[in-house]
Write an enzyme that holds these catalytic residues in place. Structure first.
Site, short mmCIF file in Angstrom:
data_model
loop_
_atom_site.label_atom_id
_atom_site.label_comp_id
_atom_site.label_asym_id
_atom_site.label_seq_id
_atom_site.Cartn_x
_atom_site.Cartn_y
_atom_site.Cartn_z
N LYS A 65 -5.49 1.87 -3.09
CA LYS A 65 -6.50 2.71 -3.09
C LYS A 65 -6.67 3.17 -1.68
CE LYS A 65 -9.57 1.54 -0.94
NZ LYS A 65 -10.12 0.72 0.50
N ILE B 115 -3.04 -4.73 4.97
CA ILE B 115 -3.41 -5.29 3.41
C ILE B 115 -2.09 -5.69 2.88
CG2 ILE B 115 -2.78 -3.07 2.44
CD1 ILE B 115 -5.70 -5.82 1.54
N ASP C 181 -13.53 4.69 3.01
CA ASP C 181 -12.52 3.72 2.76
C ASP C 181 -12.97 2.48 2.06
OD1 ASP C 181 -9.36 3.10 3.06
OD2 ASP C 181 -10.63 1.41 4.09
N SER D 65 9.11 -0.14 6.34
CA SER D 65 8.12 -0.04 7.46
C SER D 65 8.69 0.01 8.72
CB SER D 65 7.27 -1.63 7.53
OG SER D 65 6.04 -1.23 7.73
N ARG D 66 8.25 0.90 9.43
CA ARG D 66 8.77 1.29 11.00
C ARG D 66 8.83 0.11 11.97
NH1 ARG D 66 4.98 6.02 11.63
NH2 ARG D 66 3.62 4.28 11.20
P1 NAP Z 1 -2.61 -0.25 8.19
O1 NAP Z 1 -2.30 -1.69 8.50
O2 NAP Z 1 -3.07 0.53 9.18
O3 NAP Z 1 -1.47 0.45 7.53
C1 NAP Z 1 -0.38 -0.09 6.80
C2 NAP Z 1 1.02 0.44 7.31
O4 NAP Z 1 1.39 1.62 7.10
C3 NAP Z 1 1.17 0.43 9.00
O5 NAP Z 1 1.36 -1.00 9.36
C4 NAP Z 1 2.48 1.09 9.25
O6 NAP Z 1 3.49 0.40 9.24
C5 NAP Z 1 2.45 1.89 8.01
N1 NAP Z 1 1.97 3.42 8.54
C6 NAP Z 1 0.57 3.63 9.16
N2 NAP Z 1 0.31 4.71 9.40
C7 NAP Z 1 1.51 5.45 9.01
C8 NAP Z 1 2.02 6.78 8.95
N3 NAP Z 1 1.16 7.96 9.23
N4 NAP Z 1 2.98 7.04 8.39
C9 NAP Z 1 3.86 6.08 7.87
N5 NAP Z 1 3.41 4.85 7.80
C10 NAP Z 1 2.13 4.48 8.50
O7 NAP Z 1 -3.64 -0.32 7.14
P2 NAP Z 1 -4.06 -1.23 5.82
O8 NAP Z 1 -5.28 -1.72 6.32
O9 NAP Z 1 -2.96 -2.16 5.45
O10 NAP Z 1 -4.45 -0.15 4.76
C11 NAP Z 1 -3.44 0.48 3.95
C12 NAP Z 1 -4.35 0.80 2.72
O11 NAP Z 1 -4.68 -0.10 2.02
C13 NAP Z 1 -5.10 1.91 2.91
O12 NAP Z 1 -5.15 2.87 1.96
C14 NAP Z 1 -6.56 0.98 2.78
O13 NAP Z 1 -7.77 1.66 2.14
C15 NAP Z 1 -6.16 0.01 1.62
N6 NAP Z 1 -6.75 -1.22 1.82
C16 NAP Z 1 -6.97 -1.74 3.02
C17 NAP Z 1 -7.63 -3.17 3.05
C18 NAP Z 1 -8.02 -3.98 4.46
O14 NAP Z 1 -8.73 -4.69 4.55
N7 NAP Z 1 -7.54 -3.40 5.53
C19 NAP Z 1 -8.07 -3.55 1.87
C20 NAP Z 1 -7.97 -3.12 0.67
C21 NAP Z 1 -7.12 -1.87 0.60
P3 NAP Z 1 4.68 0.64 10.21
O15 NAP Z 1 4.31 1.28 11.63
O16 NAP Z 1 5.32 -0.56 10.02
O17 NAP Z 1 5.52 1.78 9.40
#
Ligand code: NAP
Length: 305
Positions: A88, A12, A166, A34-35
């Protein structure tokens, strides 16, 4: 321009936050934390504590992490006197969110629990339309393919990951913003795959003070995306579809502007920073917590993401 750090460079952040920040004249993307992830040309850090200690010029931290690691990061930023914007859901639990709000008040900084779907193009018009009508029935259908929208995101099936809630919480964020009356969950049927800690599908019934039938059908196994809220009233039927981007009333398309969810979230945050304001509406999350508390669990076959 306000210097901002973006934390958790994943799906996101890359899809929405980075373009919205870079396109705005209010914001200066000054760092990422970010890691593994990074943004070309922007100073990249891998530890939030070090960023907060070393970059006092960064006044705002926007957190795009999954919900479980969010609290520790948000608390660190607030304790360092920074304004904080939360993707969110605003936390993994309601208590965490209340604790963050108390911290923001103590440090007199802005805190924003964002609900991007509330900023979709048709939502404000839907709220206006419903405001002086009597609701008879409201039905949410929120279905998508978890493998398409969350590829490899194991956190979504782990404790605190919310599973189908989610995306489902996006629908609830719209419903709680367009309905004039408060509702609450009375019944929840949850389908939980053998290899998940969270539901992959849910069917919810709500109490509505006016006696309207309010239901939600959520499913993460759908090949087609269906993000629709249909409301039948004493004076016509409205359908909010495409996640809130499109509104029809009795089949007639309603005019509204372009869909600019994330630019609008950042514009809201600009205002909150100026005022030191707190926008922490937890109603969508309360309904999810209630559904998980009341829900009957039905085991279903294992499902790999
Ligand atoms: P994601 O790509 O899986 O996670 C975002 C980043 O957070 C990862 O690339 C990772 O970066 C870091 N991360 C993941 N797990 C972690 C952990 N346990 N501890 C520390 N850092 C961690 O997820 P996303 O889809 O972007 O979603 C993130 C949030 O945005 C969620 O709450 C989701 O509900 C919301 N969201 C998502 C979307 C969608 O379409 N995907 C849309 C709207 C809102 P590093 O490994 O580089 O640290």
């Amino acid at each position: 321009m306000i210097r901002i750090a973006l934390v958790g460079i994943g799906k996101i952040a890359v899809d929405q936050h980075v373009p919205a920040i870079l396109a705005s004249s209010d914001w200066d993307l000054a760092a990422t934390v970010s890691r593994h992830g990074f943004v070309e040309g922007i100073p990249a850090h891998d530890d939030l504590g070090r960023l907060l200690a070393g970059r006092p010029d960064i006044r705002v931290v926007s957190l795009c992490l999954p919900p479980v690691p969010r609290f520790a990061a948000a608390a660190a930023a607030l304790n360092a006197g920074r304004h904080v914007m939360l993707e969110k859901p605003p936390g993994a639990t309601l208590s965490e969110c209340h604790a963050l709000e108390a911290l923001a008040r103590r440090h007199r900084v802005a805190l924003y629990a964002t609900w991007h779907s509330r900023e979709a193009a048709g939502v404000a018009a839907a709220r206006d339309w419903l405001s002086d009508r009597t609701l008879r029935r409201l039905h949410v259908t929120w279905k998508e393919d978890v493998r398409r929208w969350h590829p490899g995101q194991d956190w979504i099936r782990q404790p605190g990951g919310l599973g189908v809630f989610d995306p489902g919480i996006n629908a609830l964020s719209i419903v709680t913003s367009i309905l004039p009356e408060p509702i609450h969950v009375t019944r929840a049927e949850l389908e939980v795959p053998a290899n998940w800690q969270t539901p992959i599908a849910a069917r919810l019934d709500f109490h509505h003070p006016g006696g309207a039938e309010v239901r939600a059908d959520l499913d993460f196994r759908s090949r087609a995306d269906v993000w629709t809220i249909e409301a039948e009233t004493d004076a016509g039927t409205m359908v909010l579809s495409e996640g809130g981007a499109r509104l029809t009333v009795d089949g007639v398309e309603q005019a509204h502007g372009p869909n600019r969810e994330y630019p609008r979230l950042y514009a809201n945050m600009t205002r909150l920073v100026a005022e030191g304001g707190i926008d922490m509406d937890l109603a969508p999350m309360r309904h999810v917590a209630d559904a998980l508390a009341l829900g009957a669990r039905h085991p279903v076959a294992a499902f790999d993401i």
